[in-house]
Design an enzyme around this catalytic site. Structure first.
Site, mmCIF file in Angstrom:
data_model
loop_
_atom_site.group_PDB
_atom_site.id
_atom_site.type_symbol
_atom_site.label_atom_id
_atom_site.label_comp_id
_atom_site.label_asym_id
_atom_site.label_seq_id
_atom_site.Cartn_x
_atom_site.Cartn_y
_atom_site.Cartn_z
ATOM 1 N N GLN A 125 -3.817 3.334 4.435
ATOM 2 C CA GLN A 125 -4.384 2.218 3.686
ATOM 3 C C GLN A 125 -4.064 0.902 4.393
ATOM 4 O O GLN A 125 -3.179 0.821 5.240
ATOM 5 C CB GLN A 125 -3.818 2.221 2.265
ATOM 6 C CG GLN A 125 -4.166 3.475 1.476
ATOM 7 C CD GLN A 125 -3.433 3.545 0.150
ATOM 8 O OE1 GLN A 125 -2.259 3.209 0.053
ATOM 9 N NE2 GLN A 125 -4.137 3.977 -0.881
ATOM 10 N N VAL A 142 0.872 -1.177 0.000
ATOM 11 C CA VAL A 142 0.000 0.000 0.000
ATOM 12 C C VAL A 142 0.904 1.219 0.000
ATOM 13 O O VAL A 142 2.078 1.155 0.369
ATOM 14 C CB VAL A 142 -0.952 0.039 1.217
ATOM 15 C CG1 VAL A 142 -2.013 -1.042 1.102
ATOM 16 C CG2 VAL A 142 -0.191 -0.084 2.516
ATOM 17 N N SER A 143 0.353 2.366 -0.417
ATOM 18 C CA SER A 143 1.171 3.568 -0.576
ATOM 19 C C SER A 143 1.323 4.376 0.703
ATOM 20 O O SER A 143 2.324 5.050 0.902
ATOM 21 C CB SER A 143 0.581 4.460 -1.678
ATOM 22 O OG SER A 143 0.588 3.782 -2.909
ATOM 23 N N THR A 144 0.309 4.349 1.584
ATOM 24 C CA THR A 144 0.347 5.174 2.789
ATOM 25 C C THR A 144 -0.094 4.373 4.003
ATOM 26 O O THR A 144 -0.713 3.307 3.887
ATOM 27 C CB THR A 144 -0.577 6.396 2.658
ATOM 28 O OG1 THR A 144 -1.949 5.956 2.638
ATOM 29 C CG2 THR A 144 -0.289 7.183 1.382
#
Length: 198
Positions: free
Chosen positions: A13, A8-10
């Site tokens: 999430q 996931v990017s952040t």
């Protein structure tokens, strides 16, 4: 052996959906990253690649979890090939252990890269159009014109940057910028340029 990889990017999430799908596909172990796919330094992915053995499979829930552009995806696919391993994407139904799966993977990688390029260009065009209309872009200013005047008066009265920052609930860096610039250089909440506000 199936090795799973989730990303996931952040921090906001969650990988829960990906982990459920990878576990259902028989993956063990599963490595994870919380980082943008555009970053080349992904500790979880590096661990997964270091762990995989000849004949093994690197499994992801979706193609874009592995990489964000064609070059990155190709590099990873080439590294797996050199190790005698393969790649599986559950959502797209890709398995590079077959010739058809390999071709589909390469084609989807090209399309994914093309789509990302189109999105980036549309974003840039939208920003240019907004600037041409006089729309102010960037982060929302932290101080109103009245607060800037009050903060400046406090600083002129020898208040410390820490005291001013605490008074207005902002970071000290905001106060330091205020100290180093003229009031007319400060960005206000209003849409009008600061020079018109004075």
């Amino acid at each position: 052996m199936r090795i799973g990889y989730a990303r996931v990017s952040t921090e906001d999430q969650t990988t829960d959906l990906q982990l459920d799908a990878l576990k259902a596909a028989g993956c063990h172990p599963i490595f994870q990253d919380t980082i943008s796919g555009a970053s080349r330094k992904r500790a979880g992915l590096e661990q997964a690649l270091a762990t995989i053995k000849p004949g093994g499979r690197l499994v992801v829930w979706k193609l874009d979890r592995l990489g964000r552009d064609f070059r990155d995806l190709n590099d990873i696919a080439d590294e797996l090939h050199a190790r005698g391993a393969h790649f599986i994407s559950l959502t797209e139904g890709i398995d590079t252990s077959s010739p058809v799966g390999e071709v589909i993977f390469r084609l989807l990688s090209v399309f994914a890269d093309f789509e990302r390029g189109v999105i980036i260009e549309r974003t840039r065009a939208g920003l240019r159009a907004a600037r041409a209309r006089g729309v102010r872009l960037g982060r929302r200013p932290k101080l109103t014109p009245e607060q800037v005047a009050e903060a400046s008066a406090m600083l002129a009265g020898k208040a410390s940057a820490e005291e001013v920052a605490q008074q207005f609930g902002v970071d000290r860096s905001t106060v330091y910028r205020l100290k180093s610039r003229r009031i007319s250089d400060i960005t206000f909440r209003d849409e009008e340029p600061a020079s018109q506000m004075l």
